[in-house]
Design a protein around this motif. Structure first.
Motif, PDB file in Angstrom:
ATOM      1  N   GLU A 117       0.809  -1.218   0.000  1.00 26.60           N
ATOM      2  CA  GLU A 117       0.000   0.000   0.000  1.00 26.60           C
ATOM      3  C   GLU A 117       0.847   1.274   0.000  1.00 26.60           C
ATOM      4  N   MET A 118       2.170   1.103   0.116  1.00 28.78           N
ATOM      5  CA  MET A 118       3.030   2.285   0.014  1.00 28.78           C
ATOM      6  C   MET A 118       3.079   2.787  -1.423  1.00 28.78           C
ATOM      7  N   GLN A 119       2.638   1.941  -2.354  1.00 26.48           N
ATOM      8  CA  GLN A 119       2.718   2.320  -3.759  1.00 26.48           C
ATOM      9  C   GLN A 119       1.585   3.235  -4.196  1.00 26.48           C
ATOM     10  N   SER A 120       0.546   3.320  -3.397  1.00 25.57           N
ATOM     11  CA  SER A 120      -0.550   4.229  -3.719  1.00 25.57           C
ATOM     12  C   SER A 120      -0.397   5.480  -2.856  1.00 25.57           C
ATOM     13  N   PRO A 121      -0.271   6.666  -3.465  1.00 27.94           N
ATOM     14  CA  PRO A 121      -0.067   7.874  -2.654  1.00 27.94           C
ATOM     15  C   PRO A 121      -1.197   8.106  -1.663  1.00 27.94           C
ATOM     16  N   LEU A 122      -2.421   7.779  -2.053  1.00 32.20           N
ATOM     17  CA  LEU A 122      -3.542   8.025  -1.147  1.00 32.20           C
ATOM     18  C   LEU A 122      -3.568   7.010   0.000  1.00 32.20           C
ATOM     19  N   LYS A 123      -3.316   5.757  -0.339  1.00 28.82           N
ATOM     20  CA  LYS A 123      -3.316   4.736   0.723  1.00 28.82           C
ATOM     21  C   LYS A 123      -2.171   4.993   1.694  1.00 28.82           C
ATOM     22  N   TRP A 124      -1.010   5.346   1.163  1.00 31.76           N
ATOM     23  CA  TRP A 124       0.120   5.636   2.062  1.00 31.76           C
ATOM     24  C   TRP A 124      -0.203   6.850   2.924  1.00 31.76           C
ATOM     25  N   TRP A 125      -0.818   7.858   2.341  1.00 36.10           N
ATOM     26  CA  TRP A 125      -1.194   9.040   3.131  1.00 36.10           C
ATOM     27  C   TRP A 125      -2.106   8.614   4.290  1.00 36.10           C
ATOM     28  N   LYS A 128     -14.172   7.666  -0.058  1.00 37.14           N
ATOM     29  CA  LYS A 128     -15.328   8.536   0.164  1.00 37.14           C
ATOM     30  C   LYS A 128     -15.204   9.281   1.501  1.00 37.14           C
ATOM     31  N   ARG A 129     -14.803   8.544   2.526  1.00 41.38           N
ATOM     32  CA  ARG A 129     -14.699   9.175   3.848  1.00 41.38           C
ATOM     33  C   ARG A 129     -13.562  10.195   3.878  1.00 41.38           C
ATOM     34  N   ILE A 130     -12.466   9.853   3.182  1.00 42.59           N
ATOM     35  CA  ILE A 130     -11.318  10.777   3.185  1.00 42.59           C
ATOM     36  C   ILE A 130     -11.675  12.087   2.482  1.00 42.59           C
ATOM     37  N   THR A 131     -12.333  11.986   1.318  1.00 45.52           N
ATOM     38  CA  THR A 131     -12.659  13.227   0.594  1.00 45.52           C
ATOM     39  C   THR A 131     -13.694  14.054   1.373  1.00 45.52           C
ATOM     40  N   GLY A 132     -14.635  13.375   2.024  1.00 47.33           N
ATOM     41  CA  GLY A 132     -15.633  14.078   2.845  1.00 47.33           C
ATOM     42  C   GLY A 132     -14.946  14.803   3.992  1.00 47.33           C
ATOM     43  N   SER A 133     -14.017  14.125   4.599  1.00 47.70           N
ATOM     44  CA  SER A 133     -13.274  14.663   5.721  1.00 47.70           C
ATOM     45  C   SER A 133     -12.408  15.853   5.300  1.00 47.70           C
ATOM     46  N   LEU A 134     -11.775  15.712   4.156  1.00 45.72           N
ATOM     47  CA  LEU A 134     -10.935  16.793   3.628  1.00 45.72           C
ATOM     48  C   LEU A 134     -11.777  18.054   3.449  1.00 45.72           C
ATOM     49  N   THR A 175     -17.618  16.325  -4.538  1.00 45.38           N
ATOM     50  CA  THR A 175     -18.399  15.825  -5.675  1.00 45.38           C
ATOM     51  C   THR A 175     -17.600  15.920  -6.985  1.00 45.38           C
ATOM     52  N   VAL A 176     -16.486  16.655  -6.981  1.00 46.38           N
ATOM     53  CA  VAL A 176     -15.676  16.794  -8.209  1.00 46.38           C
ATOM     54  C   VAL A 176     -14.896  15.503  -8.436  1.00 46.38           C
ATOM     55  N   LEU A 177     -15.062  14.953  -9.637  1.00 47.84           N
ATOM     56  CA  LEU A 177     -14.352  13.707  -9.942  1.00 47.84           C
ATOM     57  C   LEU A 177     -12.879  13.995 -10.217  1.00 47.84           C
ATOM     58  N   ARG A 178     -11.971  13.335  -9.498  1.00 47.35           N
ATOM     59  CA  ARG A 178     -10.547  13.461  -9.777  1.00 47.35           C
ATOM     60  C   ARG A 178      -9.862  12.189  -9.307  1.00 47.35           C
ATOM     61  N   ASN A 179      -8.643  11.987  -9.797  1.00 49.63           N
ATOM     62  CA  ASN A 179      -7.980  10.728  -9.454  1.00 49.63           C
ATOM     63  C   ASN A 179      -7.350  10.791  -8.059  1.00 49.63           C
ATOM     64  N   GLU A 200       4.919  18.081  -3.812  1.00 49.89           N
ATOM     65  CA  GLU A 200       5.065  17.629  -5.195  1.00 49.89           C
ATOM     66  C   GLU A 200       5.635  16.216  -5.229  1.00 49.89           C
ATOM     67  N   ASP A 201       6.649  15.990  -4.399  1.00 54.08           N
ATOM     68  CA  ASP A 201       7.355  14.718  -4.398  1.00 54.08           C
ATOM     69  C   ASP A 201       6.457  13.578  -3.957  1.00 54.08           C
ATOM     70  N   GLN A 202       5.603  13.872  -2.955  1.00 52.05           N
ATOM     71  CA  GLN A 202       4.765  12.802  -2.419  1.00 52.05           C
ATOM     72  C   GLN A 202       3.566  12.495  -3.305  1.00 52.05           C
ATOM     73  N   SER A 203       3.282  13.417  -4.239  1.00 46.09           N
ATOM     74  CA  SER A 203       2.159  13.167  -5.138  1.00 46.09           C
ATOM     75  C   SER A 203       2.660  12.355  -6.317  1.00 46.09           C
ATOM     76  N   HIS A 204       3.445  11.306  -6.042  1.00 52.52           N
ATOM     77  CA  HIS A 204       3.997  10.478  -7.103  1.00 52.52           C
ATOM     78  C   HIS A 204       2.885   9.810  -7.875  1.00 52.52           C
ATOM     79  N   ASP A 205       3.170   9.546  -9.139  1.00 53.38           N
ATOM     80  CA  ASP A 205       2.093   9.016  -9.955  1.00 53.38           C
ATOM     81  C   ASP A 205       1.801   7.568  -9.611  1.00 53.38           C
ATOM     82  N   SER A 206       0.562   7.270  -9.473  1.00 52.68           N
ATOM     83  CA  SER A 206       0.115   5.926  -9.158  1.00 52.68           C
ATOM     84  C   SER A 206      -1.392   5.928  -9.227  1.00 52.68           C
ATOM     85  N   SER A 207      -1.975   4.751  -9.278  1.00 52.22           N
ATOM     86  CA  SER A 207      -3.424   4.693  -9.214  1.00 52.22           C
ATOM     87  C   SER A 207      -3.789   3.851  -8.013  1.00 52.22           C
ATOM     88  N   ASP A 208      -5.007   3.936  -7.553  1.00 52.81           N
ATOM     89  CA  ASP A 208      -5.409   3.215  -6.353  1.00 52.81           C
ATOM     90  C   ASP A 208      -5.727   1.773  -6.659  1.00 52.81           C
TER      91      ASP A 208
END
Ligand code: SF4
Length: 324
Positions: free
Chosen positions: A157-165, A244-250, A272-276, A316-324
């Motif tokens: 899960e370190m490979q997904s920036p969101l999961k690692w966050w 869903k919970r993370i974006t709501g919380s943000l 509600t804005v769709l983004r990766n 910038e560095d931590q927003s490495h490219d990856s998908s969930d």
């Protein structure tokens, strides 16, 4: 009551399966570099790689081992064994090596371990069992660390920036909670103030119940009550959140932040804005940086590392490219 953000002063120590730290110790002499995915953030932690199988003297290369029995926890109870592909029983050496690896982590001061999913030794949730390739039992070392109260993070899960966050913010909150003094009711309320928003995101019914319980406390704080709080909140912090919970919380935190400062933070978008997931991870890092700079608690990630790491380059560095 101090309502500001919390910053860890010491570099957290993280134990990790050595083969995921690019050490070629797997049975076939291979390794993986999971740390690479987190970029410069690697320098925020002190790493303690361990490999129970090589500590057991099994060598590299070696025959792969597997569990015979329900799972790693059962093997500690004497209900099963660990055997290599050529049929050699390695149970005793593996249990001894698991204990020694735990002692190494303790000496280093680690309370967190990043494990290799699927390993009969280090695995926690998806160990490969004989005739049962994808179960959910822990490996023998994973079970020991779980029982010893370690905060366990799957390396993959370190490979997904969101999961690692998500793992990182819960891990920092967990580490802070382990050390924070809880001797008075005031200490307890201050700790809860810092952690309640994140706990609400992770388990809202539990957090509401906990809030009511704490509000009803009277008199001197008994040590058992404080330790129960530490244990139960720690258990909630181990649970991953959802997109869903993370974006709501943000968004909730952002709205609160905007109300206090009277100005918007560029790049934060409505849930509600769709983004990766990479964009969402970047927004979270931006909010974390803004809140730390303003001295405002970011309830979604209430504990941070020292301020200078949250600079623009890090975002910038931590927003490495990856998908969930
Ligand atoms: S999963 Fe654990 S025991 Fe297996 S090679 Fe990696 S570090 Fe060693």
């Amino acid at each position: 009551m101090d309502k500001g953000p919390v910053t860890l002063k010491e570099k957290p120590v993280i134990g990790i399966s050595a083969c995921g730290f690019n050490a070629p110790v797997r049975y076939n002499g291979r390794s993986m570099d999971f740390i690479k995915a987190i970029g410069r953030e690697k320098g925020d932690f002190r790493w303690c790689p361990v490999c129970p199988e090589t500590a057991a003297g099994l060598g590299v290369p070696r025959d792969p081992i597997h569990l015979v029995g329900q799972d790693g926890r059962a093997i500690w109870k004497g209900e099963g064994k660990i055997v290599s592909r050529n049929g050699q029983d390695v149970t005793e050496v593996m249990l001894a090596a698991a204990r020694e690896s735990l002692a190494t982590l303790r000496r280093a001061g680690a309370k967190v371990f990043i494990y290799m999913d699927g390993s009969p030794s280090c695995g926690v949730y998806r160990t490969t069992l004989r005739k049962q390739s994808r179960g959910k039992p822990p490996g023998v070392f994973g079970a020991l660390l779980d029982d010893e109260g370690f905060f366990l993070v799957p390396a993959l899960e370190m490979q997904s920036p969101l999961k690692w966050w998500d793992w990182r913010r819960r891990m920092l909150a967990y580490l802070w909670l382990q050390e924070v003094p809880l001797t008075t009711r005031g200490d307890l309320y201050e700790a809860w103030y810092r952690l309640k928003f994140l706990c609400q995101e992770l388990d809202d019914p539990w957090a509401r119940e906990q809030g009511r319980y704490l509000a009803a406390l009277k008199g001197r704080l008994e040590p058992e009550v404080a330790e129960k709080f530490r244990r139960e909140v720690g258990d909630v912090l181990r649970r991953p959140s959802t997109l869903k919970r993370i974006t709501g919380s943000l968004w909730k935190n952002y709205s609160h932040h905007r109300k206090i400062t009277g100005r918007p933070v560029p790049d934060i978008q409505d849930p509600t804005v769709l983004r990766n997931v990479t964009t969402i991870a970047r927004e979270l890092m931006i909010m974390e940086r803004e809140a730390t700079e303003e001295g405002i608690l970011f309830g979604t990630a209430p504990v941070t590392l020292r301020k200078k790491r949250l600079d623009k380059d890090t975002v910038e560095d931590q927003s490495h490219d990856s998908s969930d």
